[in-house]
Design an enzyme around this catalytic site. Structure first.
Site, PDB file in Angstrom:
ATOM      1  N   GLY A 101       0.805  -1.230   0.000  1.00 61.55           N
ATOM      2  CA  GLY A 101       0.000   0.000   0.000  1.00 61.55           C
ATOM      3  C   GLY A 101       0.830   1.268   0.000  1.00 61.55           C
ATOM      4  O   GLY A 101       2.057   1.245   0.097  1.00 61.55           O
ATOM      5  N   ASP A 276       4.851  -4.098  -7.347  1.00 64.20           N
ATOM      6  CA  ASP A 276       4.201  -2.900  -6.786  1.00 64.20           C
ATOM      7  C   ASP A 276       4.812  -1.627  -7.363  1.00 64.20           C
ATOM      8  O   ASP A 276       4.307  -0.530  -7.096  1.00 64.20           O
ATOM      9  CB  ASP A 276       4.306  -2.889  -5.249  1.00 64.20           C
ATOM     10  CG  ASP A 276       5.731  -3.091  -4.763  1.00 64.20           C
ATOM     11  OD1 ASP A 276       6.339  -4.104  -5.110  1.00 64.20           O
ATOM     12  OD2 ASP A 276       6.241  -2.206  -4.044  1.00 64.20           O
TER      13      ASP A 276
HETATM   14  P1  AMP Z   1       9.441   0.971  -2.372  1.00 64.55           P
HETATM   15  O1  AMP Z   1      10.549   0.019  -2.128  1.00 64.55           O
HETATM   16  O2  AMP Z   1       9.842   2.421  -2.226  1.00 64.55           O
HETATM   17  O3  AMP Z   1       8.723   0.724  -3.642  1.00 64.55           O
HETATM   18  O4  AMP Z   1       8.387   0.772  -1.182  1.00 64.55           O
HETATM   19  C1  AMP Z   1       7.815  -0.471  -0.871  1.00 64.55           C
HETATM   20  C2  AMP Z   1       6.728  -0.265   0.151  1.00 64.55           C
HETATM   21  O5  AMP Z   1       7.258   0.339   1.342  1.00 64.55           O
HETATM   22  C3  AMP Z   1       5.584   0.617  -0.299  1.00 64.55           C
HETATM   23  O6  AMP Z   1       4.411   0.109   0.260  1.00 64.55           O
HETATM   24  C4  AMP Z   1       5.956   1.959   0.305  1.00 64.55           C
HETATM   25  O7  AMP Z   1       4.832   2.776   0.493  1.00 64.55           O
HETATM   26  C5  AMP Z   1       6.576   1.542   1.633  1.00 64.55           C
HETATM   27  N1  AMP Z   1       7.519   2.535   2.165  1.00 64.55           N
HETATM   28  C6  AMP Z   1       8.768   2.816   1.705  1.00 64.55           C
HETATM   29  N2  AMP Z   1       9.344   3.775   2.454  1.00 64.55           N
HETATM   30  C7  AMP Z   1       8.460   4.125   3.417  1.00 64.55           C
HETATM   31  C8  AMP Z   1       8.449   5.075   4.497  1.00 64.55           C
HETATM   32  N3  AMP Z   1       9.499   5.856   4.761  1.00 64.55           N
HETATM   33  N4  AMP Z   1       7.344   5.137   5.268  1.00 64.55           N
HETATM   34  C9  AMP Z   1       6.286   4.356   5.022  1.00 64.55           C
HETATM   35  N5  AMP Z   1       6.219   3.452   4.043  1.00 64.55           N
HETATM   36  C10 AMP Z   1       7.288   3.327   3.234  1.00 64.55           C
HETATM   37 MG    MG Z   2       7.148   1.444  -4.467  1.00 64.20          MG
END
Ligand code: AMP
Ligand code: MG
Length: 524
Positions: A101, A276
């Site tokens: 999410g 995702d």
């Molecule tokens: P990503 O690797 O950036 O594609 O993120 C994977 C998941 O981790 C997604 O659901 C992001 O919304 C969540 N996410 C990444 N960084 C953060 C953060 N600092 N705070 C909250 N959720 C995060």
């Molecule tokens: Mg992401």
């Protein structure tokens, strides 16, 4: 301030989460949760895209007003905005990761442009949401600069992408352990406002499918088809039913093929191609530990988290995209009585990618059309570029200066990194150039047309990691001039821009092993 017209169709069309409070949780049976941005101490507009501002109707006075920084820093809402975070899952590094999410993305609403196109405005780094899984929902300045600049650079390269309207500094610190090695530091925080017709990802479809929530799955598909039909100008995608679902899936496959072929043409490595991070509209989405190829190397990944398996290495992007589409097909399969149409859709990926790749080969090499022997010639060239450590961008750009009557390495000298490797490859390169020159002499394109065609396919300026890092270093010292200049240069990546040679240079020695240049982590 100009007030865009908002019409939040996604919220109307899809079921929402009845829980109004903001705490981390599993959300079932709903595509979104209401959540407001968490206000920040001192929002300040650090940079903006003038094209995006104009498209949304904001003028210079709007951009200069404190109200603009307040809205796009998460401290205020414009009339019609209804903030929410969406629910999705995903396969991360090949494994099903369950609910993920929007953990740090909050959509403000859908702005409706004069021509009816929709632009969802989404803040990245505006605080925790029900999907934050214990993380802080924030983003640091360095990664926000990278996302802001690369979104716009990708657009100007002509490759589908989410866009970026604004970069706002929060005036607050964010703690990050950049290399995950036990050295957390306080870094400046920032928020990017991203813009796209929709931020739906493959993972939005995977999550309800995995949970057996076929009703939600179907509703998401129907919403997405209607949105895609309009944004892609594909009126044949109107309506409902299995044949339509199949048609749409095939279109998603083709769009994804074009996207990846675009990345391969310009040397972009996404770095985290989890499902995702795959846009259902075929856009580049979620700029994290991405990188640009300097010395040509299909095995390179910029992402330290991916260093062991190198799943997301440059040369594997086409097959990873295909694997991800396979996961999407599996997620959609409950909507199909027979899997054949999904298999047909996947086959459209292979055909579209091969066609787009051949087209890129012809354009990059300066040929009117791509023959089978040109594919072989390109493959041989790639092998030479890799073994002899040659800069991809510089090589292809300079190839337009080759004289087919008198081929030589002279116009290409600047593309080599290592004099020893150059000397070792001289004979092989001369051989290749002789073959290529002979091929050019058979090709019907007039010289001036060939040159223009090559320049339009081989950018002079790409957002190399070290260029972004220079701008980040200056921004950390309080000087945003580097961000502004890079944004300006990347607006015309295919044009020669006299006086801007620095931005078309090869990777300097200092950047070879510098964190943020040759290696990036997911910590952002
Ligand atoms: P990503 O690797 O950036 O594609 O993120 C994977 C998941 O981790 C997604 O659901 C992001 O919304 C969540 N996410 C990444 N960084 C953060 C953060 N600092 N705070 C909250 N959720 C995060
Ligand atoms: Mg992401």
């Amino acid at each position: 301030m100009h007030l865009p017209v908002f019409d939040n169709a996604f919220l109307r069309a899809l079921p929402g989460d009845p829980e109004p409070r903001n705490f981390a949780r599993q959300v079932e049976g709903a595509a979104w949760s209401v959540v407001a941005p968490t206000p920040v101490a001192a929002p300040r507009l650090l940079a903006h895209s003038r094209e995006m501002a104009a498209e949304l109707g904001f003028d210079e006075a709007d951009l200069a007003s404190p109200a603009f920084a307040a809205v796009f820093g998460g401290n205020a809402l414009l009339p019609g905005m209804q903030p929410y975070a969406t629910n999705y899952g995903g396969h991360q590094f090949g494994h099903w990761a369950r609910q993920l999410g929007d953990g740090r993305a909050i959509s403000l609403g859908e702005a409706v442009l004069a021509d009816g196109h929709r632009r969802e405005l989404q803040l990245k780094g505006a605080g925790p949401t029900p999907y934050s899984r214990g993380a802080d929902g924030r983003a640091v300045l360095r990664s926000s600069i990278r996302e802001f600049l690369c979104s716009e650079a990708m657009h100007h390269l002509g490759i589908p992408t989410t866009r970026a309207l604004s970069l706002v500094g929060t005036g607050e610190g964010v703690v990050r352990d950049m290399l995950y090695d036990g050295h957390p530091e306080v870094e400046p925080g920032a928020i990017v406002c991203r813009v796209a017709p929709s931020f739906l990802r493959f993972g939005h479809f995977e999550l309800p499918s995995m949970r057996g929530d076929i009703d939600l799955l179907r509703r998401l598909v129907d919403f997405c088809i209607a949105r895609a039909a309009f944004e892609w100008n594909a009126p044949h995608l109107a309506g409902r039913g299995e044949a339509l679902h199949a048609d749409w899936f095939g279109e998603v496959c083709e769009r994804t093929a074009h996207l990846v072929a675009g990345w391969m043409r310009v040397g972009f490595v996404h770095g985290v191609l989890n499902t995702d991070n795959m846009s259902i509209l075929g856009l580049t989405i979620d700029y994290g530990p991405y990188g640009w190829i300097d010395a040509y190397d299909p095995d390179w990944t910029p992402n330290t988290t991916d260093a062991a398996g190198r799943r997301y290495r440059f040369g594997w992007q086409p097959r990873v995209a295909y694997w991800n589409l396979g996961q999407l097909a599996r997620a959609l399969s409950p909507l199909f009585a027979d899997p054949a149409p999904l298999q047909d859709g996947l086959a459209r990926f292979a055909t579209a990618f091969t066609d787009a790749d051949r087209d890129a080969t012809a354009r990059k090499l300066g040929l009117a059309e791509c023959r089978d022997d040109d594919v072989e010639r390109m493959r041989a060239l790639h092998g030479l570029l890799q073994v002899h450590e040659v800069d991809m961008t510089l090589w292809f750009r300079a190839l337009a200066d080759l004289d087919p009557q008198a081929p030589s390495l002279q116009p290409l000298e600047a593309a080599f990194y290592d004099p020893g490797k150059r000397a070792a490859g001289e004979a092989a390169f001369m051989d290749w150039l002789a073959g290529h020159a002979a091929r050019l002499r058979e090709d019907p394109l007039p010289a001036s047309e060939r040159r223009a065609r090559m320049h339009a396919a081989n950018p002079k300026y790409v957002l190399r990691n070290w260029l972004a890092q220079e701008a980040i270093d200056r921004a950390h010292a309080g000087d945003l001039g580097g961000v502004e200049t890079l944004l300006e240069v990347m607006r015309r990546p295919y044009d020669d821009q006299p006086g801007r040679e620095h931005f078309a240079g090869k990777r300097p020695e200092w950047a070879k092993d510098r964190v943020g240049c040759s290696m990036l982590s997911c910590s952002s």
